[in-house]
Design a protein around this motif. Structure first.
Motif, PDB file in Angstrom:
ATOM      1  N   ASP A  99       0.806  -1.222   0.000  1.00 19.30           N
ATOM      2  CA  ASP A  99       0.000   0.000   0.000  1.00 19.30           C
ATOM      3  C   ASP A  99       0.841   1.275   0.000  1.00 19.30           C
ATOM      4  OD1 ASP A  99      -2.641  -1.110  -0.010  1.00 19.30           O
ATOM      5  OD2 ASP A  99      -2.301  -1.752   2.050  1.00 19.30           O
ATOM      6  N   LEU A 100       2.078   1.194   0.474  1.00 17.40           N
ATOM      7  CA  LEU A 100       2.922   2.391   0.570  1.00 17.40           C
ATOM      8  C   LEU A 100       3.059   3.121  -0.761  1.00 17.40           C
ATOM      9  CD1 LEU A 100       5.980   1.782   2.927  1.00 17.40           C
ATOM     10  CD2 LEU A 100       4.172   3.478   3.140  1.00 17.40           C
ATOM     11  N   GLY A 101       3.182   2.388  -1.837  1.00 21.47           N
ATOM     12  CA  GLY A 101       3.359   3.003  -3.144  1.00 21.47           C
ATOM     13  C   GLY A 101       2.116   3.691  -3.682  1.00 21.47           C
ATOM     14  N   LYS A 102       0.981   3.495  -3.027  1.00 21.17           N
ATOM     15  CA  LYS A 102      -0.284   4.043  -3.526  1.00 21.17           C
ATOM     16  C   LYS A 102      -0.841   5.171  -2.660  1.00 21.17           C
ATOM     17  CE  LYS A 102      -1.517  -0.659  -4.880  1.00 21.17           C
ATOM     18  NZ  LYS A 102      -2.409  -1.754  -4.558  1.00 21.17           N
ATOM     19  N   VAL A 103      -0.249   5.424  -1.503  1.00 19.91           N
ATOM     20  CA  VAL A 103      -0.876   6.333  -0.529  1.00 19.91           C
ATOM     21  C   VAL A 103      -1.029   7.765  -1.018  1.00 19.91           C
ATOM     22  CG1 VAL A 103      -0.255   4.974   1.503  1.00 19.91           C
ATOM     23  CG2 VAL A 103       1.295   6.781   0.706  1.00 19.91           C
ATOM     24  N   PHE A 104      -0.232   8.191  -1.996  1.00 17.11           N
ATOM     25  CA  PHE A 104      -0.339   9.558  -2.492  1.00 17.11           C
ATOM     26  C   PHE A 104      -1.293   9.673  -3.680  1.00 17.11           C
ATOM     27  CE2 PHE A 104       4.051   9.724  -0.592  1.00 17.11           C
ATOM     28  CZ  PHE A 104       3.707  10.528   0.484  1.00 17.11           C
ATOM     29  N   LEU A 125      -3.526  12.652   1.811  1.00 15.64           N
ATOM     30  CA  LEU A 125      -2.127  12.498   1.397  1.00 15.64           C
ATOM     31  C   LEU A 125      -1.930  12.927  -0.057  1.00 15.64           C
ATOM     32  CD1 LEU A 125      -1.056   9.196   3.195  1.00 15.64           C
ATOM     33  CD2 LEU A 125      -0.393  11.545   3.744  1.00 15.64           C
ATOM     34  N   PHE A 126      -2.969  12.802  -0.880  1.00 16.48           N
ATOM     35  CA  PHE A 126      -2.911  13.314  -2.253  1.00 16.48           C
ATOM     36  C   PHE A 126      -2.713  14.829  -2.225  1.00 16.48           C
ATOM     37  CE2 PHE A 126      -5.301  15.211  -5.826  1.00 16.48           C
ATOM     38  CZ  PHE A 126      -4.579  14.718  -6.890  1.00 16.48           C
ATOM     39  N   ILE A 139       8.576  14.694  -0.433  1.00 12.74           N
ATOM     40  CA  ILE A 139       7.849  14.004   0.633  1.00 12.74           C
ATOM     41  C   ILE A 139       8.027  12.499   0.449  1.00 12.74           C
ATOM     42  CG2 ILE A 139       5.670  14.070  -0.649  1.00 12.74           C
ATOM     43  CD1 ILE A 139       4.249  14.223   2.136  1.00 12.74           C
ATOM     44  N   SER A 140       8.206  11.817   1.565  1.00 11.68           N
ATOM     45  CA  SER A 140       8.308  10.359   1.526  1.00 11.68           C
ATOM     46  C   SER A 140       7.622   9.794   2.764  1.00 11.68           C
ATOM     47  CB  SER A 140       9.774   9.914   1.471  1.00 11.68           C
ATOM     48  OG  SER A 140      10.466  10.342   2.630  1.00 11.68           O
ATOM     49  N   ILE A 141       7.315   8.525   2.677  1.00 10.60           N
ATOM     50  CA  ILE A 141       6.636   7.866   3.789  1.00 10.60           C
ATOM     51  C   ILE A 141       7.294   6.508   4.017  1.00 10.60           C
ATOM     52  CG2 ILE A 141       4.838   6.907   2.315  1.00 10.60           C
ATOM     53  CD1 ILE A 141       2.864   7.564   4.650  1.00 10.60           C
ATOM     54  N   ASP A 142       7.552   6.226   5.276  1.00 14.36           N
ATOM     55  CA  ASP A 142       8.158   4.956   5.658  1.00 14.36           C
ATOM     56  C   ASP A 142       7.271   4.363   6.736  1.00 14.36           C
ATOM     57  OD1 ASP A 142      10.192   2.961   5.700  1.00 14.36           O
ATOM     58  OD2 ASP A 142      10.948   3.827   7.562  1.00 14.36           O
ATOM     59  N   SER A 143       6.989   3.080   6.633  1.00 12.05           N
ATOM     60  CA  SER A 143       6.062   2.488   7.582  1.00 12.05           C
ATOM     61  C   SER A 143       6.306   1.000   7.721  1.00 12.05           C
ATOM     62  CB  SER A 143       4.617   2.728   7.108  1.00 12.05           C
ATOM     63  OG  SER A 143       3.706   2.345   8.101  1.00 12.05           O
TER      64      SER A 143
END
Length: 155
Positions: A99-104, A125-126, A139-143
């Motif tokens: 899902d990380l690759g789709k959150v934006f 997040l979009f 911007i980046s997201i790590d989870s």
């Protein structure tokens, strides 16, 4: 389409002001909201309204997507090259690698499993990514599932 109203802004002052309104909501739910404002030169050029909206959105996500008591940390630090790193770190449910690759993406909502009553349209997040892009920020997201999420914005 939108127009940015860029002005010299004290990032730390803006963060503290934005969090004062959010803090009551987080603490009412038993959570905590902390700041580590470590950037030595926190003056940036930004649209204050949009940056405030980003902060509200990220903290709101951090508290909504949590199975236990939400603990949220906002952190700034200088990272060289005249840049500031702003991070929102939480102890929430996390996001799977798939899902990380789709959150934006527009309207994308991460499946929440056993977290119920989470309302939203999949626009937060979009919007956040579009505002960051318009400012020229990264911007980046790590989870990690079950361990939390870190959203990093390089200003």
């Amino acid at each position: 389409n939108f127009q940015l109203n860029l002005e010299e802004t004290d990032l730390h002052g803006l963060v503290q002001g934005a969090l004062n309104g959010i803090r009551v909501q987080v603490e009412k739910q038993g959570g905590t909201l902390h700041c580590e404002l470590l950037a030595k030169s926190p003056t940036i050029k930004a649209d204050k309204l949009h940056l405030t909206n980003i902060l509200h959105n990220l903290v709101d996500n951090a508290t909504k997507y949590c199975n236990e008591t939400a603990h949220v940390l906002l952190k700034t630090q200088n990272i060289g090259g005249g840049k500031i790193q702003l991070q929102v770190i939480d102890n929430g449910i996390g996001i799977s690698k798939e899902d990380l690759g789709k959150v934006f993406e527009k309207f994308y909502r991460v499946p929440t499993g056993d977290v119920h009553n989470v309302k939203g349209f999949g626009l937060g997040l979009f919007y956040t990514k579009n505002i960051c892009d318009a400012h020229g920020w990264k911007i980046s997201i790590d989870s990690e599932l079950g361990k939390g999420t870190t959203v990093t914005i390089i200003i």
